[in-house]
Write an enzyme that holds these catalytic residues in place. Sequence first.
Site, PDB file in Angstrom:
ATOM      1  N   HIS A 216       0.782  -1.266  -0.058  1.00  0.00           N
ATOM      2  CA  HIS A 216      -0.103   0.007  -0.207  1.00  0.00           C
ATOM      3  C   HIS A 216       0.824   1.627   0.079  1.00  0.00           C
ATOM      4  CE1 HIS A 216      -3.246  -2.324   0.826  1.00  0.00           C
ATOM      5  NE2 HIS A 216      -3.594  -1.130   0.740  1.00  0.00           N
TER       6      HIS A 216
ATOM      7  N   HIS B 110       1.130  -3.578   9.522  1.00  0.00           N
ATOM      8  CA  HIS B 110       2.227  -3.580   8.684  1.00  0.00           C
ATOM      9  C   HIS B 110       2.909  -2.829   9.642  1.00  0.00           C
ATOM     10  CE1 HIS B 110       2.314  -4.749   4.487  1.00  0.00           C
ATOM     11  NE2 HIS B 110       1.594  -4.204   4.384  1.00  0.00           N
TER      12      HIS B 110
END
Length: 329
Positions: free
Chosen positions: A167, A223
């Site tokens: 992302h 993450h």
Amino acid sequence: MASAYGCGGTMEATQRKHPRGQEQNLFLETIVRIALTCIYIALEFKEPFVRKIQPEELWLYRNPRTDSYVPLTILWPIVLGIPGLVFTLQYLRTRDRQELRCAVLAFTLGLGLNGVVTNTIKIAVGRPRPDFFWRCFPDGAINDDLRCTQTEARVLMDGRKSFPSGHSSFAFVGLGFLTWYLIGKLQLMNERGRGRSVRLIAAALPLFAATMIAISRTCDYHHHWQDVTVGSLIGSLLSYLCYRQYYPRFADRNCHLPYLHQQHGDGAPGSSLLHTPTRSKRSPQLLTPAESPLTANYDAHPDGRAEESDNESRRLLPSPVEQKEAKWI
């Protein structure tokens, strides 16, 4: 000069000089981008490296599983749609198809390279995500050998692809490229556009949006902060590298024009012919004494100085070519 990319110059001038070479080059550039896309998609289904997890580090991966704040259904429209909208508006303003081609080629090259680089590193590293514990043990029950009880292979495979953040890298390669593009078009870094706060804010907005997308990946526990940092750096580096393949540095007087637009000298309105490095080497077209008002009284020198003054005036007076070029300043 042969075109190094499928862009540069006006449509008529470029196609008149190298019509077949330009078409072949554009075809090759398209094939490269299609190949990068296919490699990226294929890597999405590759098994990552299975990194051993020690019992004492389980706390790193026990964060709860949550939905993404920025899912792919929102990420892709942002990364592809916003830059595409800006490119389209610029084209509607200038009607310059060659400049649009340069922007699209640079932008798509960055996306393709970023996808391949990011996914390759993900597979090679195989770092678990912060919520990997609950992916591995859906019921929360740990066995002695830490063997995952998850039955969905896709969930486990995706749980081992934390580093770097996809992302973040895609947000920065797409919106980061848009920032470089706007800096060039608005000429923020040269003498023409410095000191204009509105332009600065407009160019920085895409980069700020990319930063918020990256931060959201740590808030939804998908993450680690290292994943986001490295992913953002990869996207920023590739976007700038691909931008500079087609556009000059930001301090350049004509940073808003692609390289070959300037080299052909017949590009979009506002391009400066004085930018070409060979200008000082051109042979001037000298004026005759009869055409110059400064040579009207040359016959008044019977001692032979008229010829010397004539030569000096020819050296100092600008040629018609230079006078014509000066209008582009």
